[in-house]
Design a protein around this motif. Sequence first.
Motif, mmCIF file in Angstrom:
data_model
loop_
_atom_site.group_PDB
_atom_site.id
_atom_site.type_symbol
_atom_site.label_atom_id
_atom_site.label_comp_id
_atom_site.label_asym_id
_atom_site.label_seq_id
_atom_site.Cartn_x
_atom_site.Cartn_y
_atom_site.Cartn_z
ATOM 1 N N GLY A 1 29.380 10.624 24.572
ATOM 2 C CA GLY A 1 30.664 11.186 24.226
ATOM 3 C C GLY A 1 31.598 10.254 23.496
ATOM 4 N N LEU A 2 31.656 8.999 23.923
ATOM 5 C CA LEU A 2 32.642 8.083 23.354
ATOM 6 C C LEU A 2 32.222 7.496 22.006
ATOM 7 C CD1 LEU A 2 34.030 6.161 26.468
ATOM 8 C CD2 LEU A 2 34.964 8.151 25.279
ATOM 9 N N CYS A 3 31.033 7.823 21.548
ATOM 10 C CA CYS A 3 30.579 7.316 20.246
ATOM 11 C C CYS A 3 31.447 7.835 19.103
ATOM 12 C CB CYS A 3 29.115 7.685 20.008
ATOM 13 S SG CYS A 3 28.725 9.425 20.302
ATOM 14 N N ASP A 4 32.129 8.967 19.311
ATOM 15 C CA ASP A 4 32.994 9.542 18.269
ATOM 16 C C ASP A 4 34.445 9.080 18.379
ATOM 17 O OD1 ASP A 4 31.008 11.072 16.954
ATOM 18 O OD2 ASP A 4 31.136 12.622 18.502
ATOM 19 N N LEU A 5 34.724 8.235 19.366
ATOM 20 C CA LEU A 5 36.082 7.701 19.549
ATOM 21 C C LEU A 5 36.212 6.409 18.744
ATOM 22 C CD1 LEU A 5 38.802 7.911 21.170
ATOM 23 C CD2 LEU A 5 37.724 6.385 22.845
ATOM 24 N N THR A 6 37.071 6.429 17.724
ATOM 25 C CA THR A 6 37.184 5.263 16.842
ATOM 26 C C THR A 6 38.457 4.460 17.065
ATOM 27 O OG1 THR A 6 38.143 6.702 15.132
ATOM 28 C CG2 THR A 6 35.768 6.268 15.017
ATOM 29 N N GLU A 7 39.501 5.082 17.645
ATOM 30 C CA GLU A 7 40.765 4.374 17.856
ATOM 31 C C GLU A 7 41.433 4.880 19.122
ATOM 32 O OE1 GLU A 7 43.236 3.415 14.373
ATOM 33 O OE2 GLU A 7 44.890 4.415 15.424
ATOM 34 N N ILE A 8 41.922 3.945 19.935
ATOM 35 C CA ILE A 8 42.574 4.285 21.191
ATOM 36 C C ILE A 8 44.052 3.928 21.108
ATOM 37 C CG2 ILE A 8 42.615 3.908 23.686
ATOM 38 C CD1 ILE A 8 39.696 2.871 23.400
ATOM 39 N N TRP A 9 44.905 4.908 21.382
ATOM 40 C CA TRP A 9 46.347 4.648 21.448
ATOM 41 C C TRP A 9 46.785 4.361 22.878
ATOM 42 C CZ3 TRP A 9 48.086 9.540 18.243
ATOM 43 C CH2 TRP A 9 47.642 9.389 16.917
ATOM 44 N N GLY A 10 46.097 4.969 23.833
ATOM 45 C CA GLY A 10 46.451 4.770 25.231
ATOM 46 C C GLY A 10 45.384 5.319 26.149
ATOM 47 N N SER A 11 45.279 4.728 27.335
ATOM 48 C CA SER A 11 44.312 5.160 28.346
ATOM 49 C C SER A 11 45.042 5.416 29.653
ATOM 50 C CB SER A 11 43.242 4.079 28.545
ATOM 51 O OG SER A 11 42.422 4.362 29.660
ATOM 52 N N GLU A 12 44.774 6.590 30.254
ATOM 53 C CA GLU A 12 45.448 6.981 31.500
ATOM 54 C C GLU A 12 46.956 6.847 31.343
ATOM 55 O OE1 GLU A 12 45.391 8.853 35.026
ATOM 56 O OE2 GLU A 12 43.632 8.374 33.824
ATOM 57 N N VAL A 13 47.482 7.546 30.342
ATOM 58 C CA VAL A 13 48.906 7.432 30.022
ATOM 59 C C VAL A 13 49.676 8.653 30.515
ATOM 60 C CG1 VAL A 13 48.534 5.940 28.031
ATOM 61 C CG2 VAL A 13 48.581 8.420 27.708
ATOM 62 N N THR A 14 50.917 8.412 30.904
ATOM 63 C CA THR A 14 51.809 9.492 31.306
ATOM 64 C C THR A 14 52.465 10.092 30.071
ATOM 65 O OG1 THR A 14 52.277 8.470 33.438
ATOM 66 C CG2 THR A 14 53.870 10.081 32.627
ATOM 67 N N LEU A 15 52.420 11.404 29.985
ATOM 68 C CA LEU A 15 53.068 12.145 28.902
ATOM 69 C C LEU A 15 54.032 13.150 29.523
ATOM 70 C CD1 LEU A 15 49.894 12.866 26.718
ATOM 71 C CD2 LEU A 15 51.587 11.069 26.365
ATOM 72 N N TYR A 16 55.120 13.411 28.828
ATOM 73 C CA TYR A 16 56.085 14.366 29.373
ATOM 74 C C TYR A 16 56.795 15.100 28.248
ATOM 75 C CZ TYR A 16 59.887 11.231 28.013
ATOM 76 O OH TYR A 16 60.763 10.466 27.285
ATOM 77 N N TYR A 17 57.175 16.321 28.560
ATOM 78 C CA TYR A 17 58.026 17.112 27.684
ATOM 79 C C TYR A 17 59.370 17.188 28.393
ATOM 80 C CZ TYR A 17 58.958 20.470 23.952
ATOM 81 O OH TYR A 17 59.449 21.093 22.823
ATOM 82 N N PRO A 18 60.417 16.596 27.833
ATOM 83 C CA PRO A 18 61.697 16.482 28.543
ATOM 84 C C PRO A 18 62.167 17.788 29.164
ATOM 85 C CG PRO A 18 61.784 15.268 26.481
ATOM 86 C CD PRO A 18 60.488 16.016 26.468
ATOM 87 N N GLU A 19 62.513 17.701 30.444
ATOM 88 C CA GLU A 19 63.092 18.793 31.229
ATOM 89 C C GLU A 19 62.096 19.908 31.560
ATOM 90 O OE1 GLU A 19 66.661 20.239 29.449
ATOM 91 O OE2 GLU A 19 67.610 18.274 29.361
ATOM 92 N N LEU A 20 60.827 19.758 31.145
ATOM 93 C CA LEU A 20 59.863 20.830 31.398
ATOM 94 C C LEU A 20 58.692 20.410 32.284
ATOM 95 C CD1 LEU A 20 59.494 22.890 28.075
ATOM 96 C CD2 LEU A 20 60.614 23.536 30.218
ATOM 97 N N TYR A 21 57.934 19.402 31.864
ATOM 98 C CA TYR A 21 56.711 19.058 32.597
ATOM 99 C C TYR A 21 56.250 17.646 32.241
ATOM 100 C CZ TYR A 21 54.310 20.163 28.178
ATOM 101 O OH TYR A 21 53.904 20.194 26.862
#
Length: 239
Positions: free
Chosen positions: A109-129
């Motif tokens: 699976g990871l053979c197609d991954l060429t660039e990593i911006w973050g691993s196990e990162v928290t993402l949020y949409y303000p005031e929603l989720y």
Amino acid sequence: MKWNKRFEYPKSIRSLVKGRRHYEIGNDKLPSVTTIISQTQSEEKKKSLADWKARLGDQTADRVRDVAALRGTAMHTYLEAYVRGTGHKDLTSVGQEAEPMAKKIISEGLCDLTEIWGSEVTLYYPELYAGATDLVGIFNGRESIVDFKQTNKPKRREWVTDYFVQLGAYAMAHNYVYQTKIQSGIILMCSKDGFFQKFEVFDKEFVDYQHEFLKRTDQYYKNVSDTKDHQDTKNDEKV
């Protein structure tokens, strides 16, 4: 694959609010993506889960669920360590079962991954989720959200639509906060028997799943509001 730390991802604290997972980001306590999805399941999906538990019995079903969760955590830990280049060895029985699953995802699976911006990162949409995704970066030439999944048995594509909704939520949050243009979601899955599957959703289909998540977010907050109103009414009646 190479690291490109383009973005500063927030720190967060996970907590439970009335038994439901939330993320504390700054002064906000936001429901998790998985909480919103689980609390807005279709009647068909609820019935399917109830039928499965009835077939196995509550105790057996709970045991199967708990073992799968432990295996999934062990697999994720191994994969996160691999991506970060730190290495990881889990000598427990669950860890020994999860390691070959993780290695299968790495090799196929990871053979197609060429660039990593973050691993196990928290993402949020303000005031929603808010939520945490396994990988953000460039996969198969596209800006993508990537999630790892374990499964007891191989899945059909139509069985994983909630995973697509989950990826859509993460993509919307990332695009809103960081002004990116992520329009691809990747699920890298391995069964406990070592069968690897990759599910990919992108462009218009991915946008449709994002819209589906927004509808379910609206429904979630409506349900929360209705529950609060109902509780307030009960409290008033006691006075």
